[in-house]
Scaffold this active site. Structure first.
Site, PDB file in Angstrom:
ATOM      1  N   SER A 136       0.840  -1.202   0.000  1.00 30.29           N
ATOM      2  CA  SER A 136       0.000   0.000   0.000  1.00 30.29           C
ATOM      3  C   SER A 136       0.876   1.254   0.000  1.00 30.29           C
ATOM      4  O   SER A 136       1.980   1.262   0.558  1.00 30.29           O
ATOM      5  CB  SER A 136      -0.954   0.049   1.206  1.00 30.29           C
ATOM      6  N   TYR A 149      -1.982   2.299  10.870  1.00 31.26           N
ATOM      7  CA  TYR A 149      -2.001   1.584   9.589  1.00 31.26           C
ATOM      8  C   TYR A 149      -0.724   1.879   8.806  1.00 31.26           C
ATOM      9  O   TYR A 149      -0.067   0.961   8.301  1.00 31.26           O
ATOM     10  CB  TYR A 149      -3.229   1.984   8.782  1.00 31.26           C
TER      11      TYR A 149
END
Length: 225
Positions: A136, A149
């Site tokens: 990501s 995250y």
């Protein structure tokens, strides 16, 4: 037939990568915790003439990971691993629940490390293979309301870049994939992304990845066009 394991293979990007790897002639092992979702994808691959199996595993649990991978490697010629499984919880850091923090770190970081550690000796033994870590763009830059995250994805980035250096010049390919948000069920229980439909589809991202697999680093931004 070469076997590739895909964690989080029951939906989203994992499912789309499974379909594309299957079309390229790989035997796909769909790994995850929800047997119903995994079985549905397996049946879809089989309907298209592909060859797939399901491995129900908790990637956060060392004993489960190593026993399941050992069993799998006794049956199939394991060639590669796609570490795709991940979870995200979003919001102001001060409001983040401790359980959410632990879940992200255990799944995104520990799960990736454990799966890699279990599979890597098999690839070294066959002297070729591939490990693809789906990281990501949260592993490239900090983002508002994504502190933990991003921390988990930065950790996977460091792990992946270190493996790339460790195995540089050898026959085991290590891919680092940095993609932005996608229009997938990942956002179902979150209002962090207001309009997921403006994002790339999982299929589109999977096709980009397959086209660029010979690159060490693959970056795919989230917005269409």
């Amino acid at each position: 037939m070469k076997t590739i394991i895909i964690t989080g293979g029951g939906s989203g990007l994992g499912k789309e990568l499974a379909l594309l790897f299957s079309q390229k002639g790989y035997h796909v092992v769909l790994a995850g915790r929800t047997v119903e979702k995994l079985s549905s994808v397996r049946n879809e691959l089989a309907d298209g003439g592909g060859n797939a199996d399901v491995m129900v595993v908790d990637i956060r649990n060392r004993e489960d990971v190593f026993s399941k991978v050992k069993e799998l490697c006794g049956k199939y010629d394991v060639y590669g691993l796609v570490n795709n499984a991940g979870v995200g919880h979003f919001g102001p850091f001060g409001d983040m629940d401790d359980a959410q923090i632990v879940e992200m770190l255990d799944t995104n970081v520990l799960g990736t490390i454990l799966m890699t550690k279990a599979v890597l000796p098999i690839l070294l033994g066959r002297r070729e293979g591939r490990i693809m870590n789906i990281i990501s763009t949260a592993g490239l830059r900090g983002k508002v309301n994504e502190a933990v995250y991003c921390a988990s994805k930065f950790a996977v980035r460091g792990f992946t870049e270190s493996l790339q250096k460790e195995f540089e010049g050898r026959s085991i390919k290590i891919n680092a994939v940095y993609m932005g948000g996608m229009d997938t069920p990942f956002w179902t229980d979150s209002d962090h992304v207001k309009d997921p439909s403006r994002l790339r589809s999982a299929r589109e991202v999977a096709e980009f990845i397959m086209e660029q697999m010979e690159q060490d680093t693959i970056v795919i931004e989230s917005k269409k066009g």
